[in-house]
Design a protein around this motif. Structure first.
Motif, PDB file in Angstrom:
ATOM      1  N   LEU A  48       0.834  -1.201   0.000  1.00 41.70           N
ATOM      2  CA  LEU A  48       0.000   0.000   0.000  1.00 41.70           C
ATOM      3  C   LEU A  48       0.869   1.251   0.000  1.00 41.70           C
ATOM      4  O   LEU A  48       0.616   2.194  -0.761  1.00 41.70           O
ATOM      5  N   GLU A  49       1.904   1.258   0.821  1.00 46.11           N
ATOM      6  CA  GLU A  49       2.808   2.403   0.873  1.00 46.11           C
ATOM      7  C   GLU A  49       3.482   2.614  -0.485  1.00 46.11           C
ATOM      8  O   GLU A  49       3.571   3.749  -0.969  1.00 46.11           O
ATOM      9  N   ASN A  50       3.925   1.527  -1.096  1.00 41.55           N
ATOM     10  CA  ASN A  50       4.549   1.631  -2.423  1.00 41.55           C
ATOM     11  C   ASN A  50       3.571   2.169  -3.457  1.00 41.55           C
ATOM     12  O   ASN A  50       3.933   2.998  -4.294  1.00 41.55           O
ATOM     13  N   ASP A  51       2.320   1.692  -3.412  1.00 39.39           N
ATOM     14  CA  ASP A  51       1.300   2.158  -4.352  1.00 39.39           C
ATOM     15  C   ASP A  51       1.027   3.645  -4.174  1.00 39.39           C
ATOM     16  O   ASP A  51       0.917   4.387  -5.155  1.00 39.39           O
ATOM     17  N   VAL A  52       0.903   4.097  -2.936  1.00 36.25           N
ATOM     18  CA  VAL A  52       0.646   5.511  -2.663  1.00 36.25           C
ATOM     19  C   VAL A  52       1.819   6.358  -3.146  1.00 36.25           C
ATOM     20  O   VAL A  52       1.633   7.405  -3.782  1.00 36.25           O
ATOM     21  N   GLU A  53       3.033   5.914  -2.885  1.00 36.85           N
ATOM     22  CA  GLU A  53       4.210   6.658  -3.338  1.00 36.85           C
ATOM     23  C   GLU A  53       4.243   6.752  -4.860  1.00 36.85           C
ATOM     24  O   GLU A  53       4.593   7.799  -5.419  1.00 36.85           O
ATOM     25  N   ALA A  54       3.884   5.679  -5.547  1.00 34.05           N
ATOM     26  CA  ALA A  54       3.862   5.692  -7.012  1.00 34.05           C
ATOM     27  C   ALA A  54       2.817   6.669  -7.525  1.00 34.05           C
ATOM     28  O   ALA A  54       3.060   7.410  -8.490  1.00 34.05           O
ATOM     29  N   ILE A  55       1.660   6.697  -6.896  1.00 37.94           N
ATOM     30  CA  ILE A  55       0.597   7.630  -7.288  1.00 37.94           C
ATOM     31  C   ILE A  55       1.050   9.072  -7.065  1.00 37.94           C
ATOM     32  O   ILE A  55       0.882   9.932  -7.930  1.00 37.94           O
ATOM     33  N   LEU A  56       1.645   9.330  -5.913  1.00 35.14           N
ATOM     34  CA  LEU A  56       2.117  10.690  -5.624  1.00 35.14           C
ATOM     35  C   LEU A  56       3.244  11.100  -6.577  1.00 35.14           C
ATOM     36  O   LEU A  56       3.344  12.271  -6.958  1.00 35.14           O
ATOM     37  N   ALA A  57       4.077  10.154  -6.959  1.00 30.80           N
ATOM     38  CA  ALA A  57       5.189  10.463  -7.857  1.00 30.80           C
ATOM     39  C   ALA A  57       4.695  10.864  -9.243  1.00 30.80           C
ATOM     40  O   ALA A  57       5.343  11.667  -9.929  1.00 30.80           O
ATOM     41  N   ARG A  58       3.554  10.334  -9.674  1.00 30.97           N
ATOM     42  CA  ARG A  58       2.995  10.716 -10.978  1.00 30.97           C
ATOM     43  C   ARG A  58       2.494  12.147 -10.959  1.00 30.97           C
ATOM     44  O   ARG A  58       2.404  12.800 -11.996  1.00 30.97           O
ATOM     45  N   ASN A  59       2.107  12.610  -9.773  1.00 31.76           N
ATOM     46  CA  ASN A  59       1.687  14.006  -9.566  1.00 31.76           C
ATOM     47  C   ASN A  59       0.573  14.421 -10.522  1.00 31.76           C
ATOM     48  O   ASN A  59       0.566  15.547 -11.024  1.00 31.76           O
ATOM     49  N   ARG A  60      -0.327  13.509 -10.814  1.00 27.36           N
ATOM     50  CA  ARG A  60      -1.480  13.821 -11.662  1.00 27.36           C
ATOM     51  C   ARG A  60      -2.736  13.518 -10.858  1.00 27.36           C
ATOM     52  O   ARG A  60      -3.019  12.370 -10.543  1.00 27.36           O
TER      53      ARG A  60
END
Length: 59
Positions: A43-55
């Protein structure tokens, strides 16, 4: 409900799980804890990936 399954593991893995287990915990408790930790990490990895896309979509 309890199910008895056989899960082959290497001797090294068995020893490492046994070291985590200690005298007052069961293998089931150790494995359940490891699964929970893996889910939280995913879950933490998924959230970080979403935030990294910044969209983001404005609501």
């Amino acid at each position: 409900m309890t199910t008895t399954e056989f899960i082959p593991v290497s001797q090294k893995t068995y020893e490492e799980i046994s070291d985590l287990k200690g005298p007052n915990r069961t293998f089931d408790e150790i494995i359940a804890n490891l699964v929970e930790q893996a889910k939280k990490q995913q879950l933490e990895n998924d959230v970080e990936a979403i935030l990294a896309r910044n969209r983001f979509v404005e609501i």
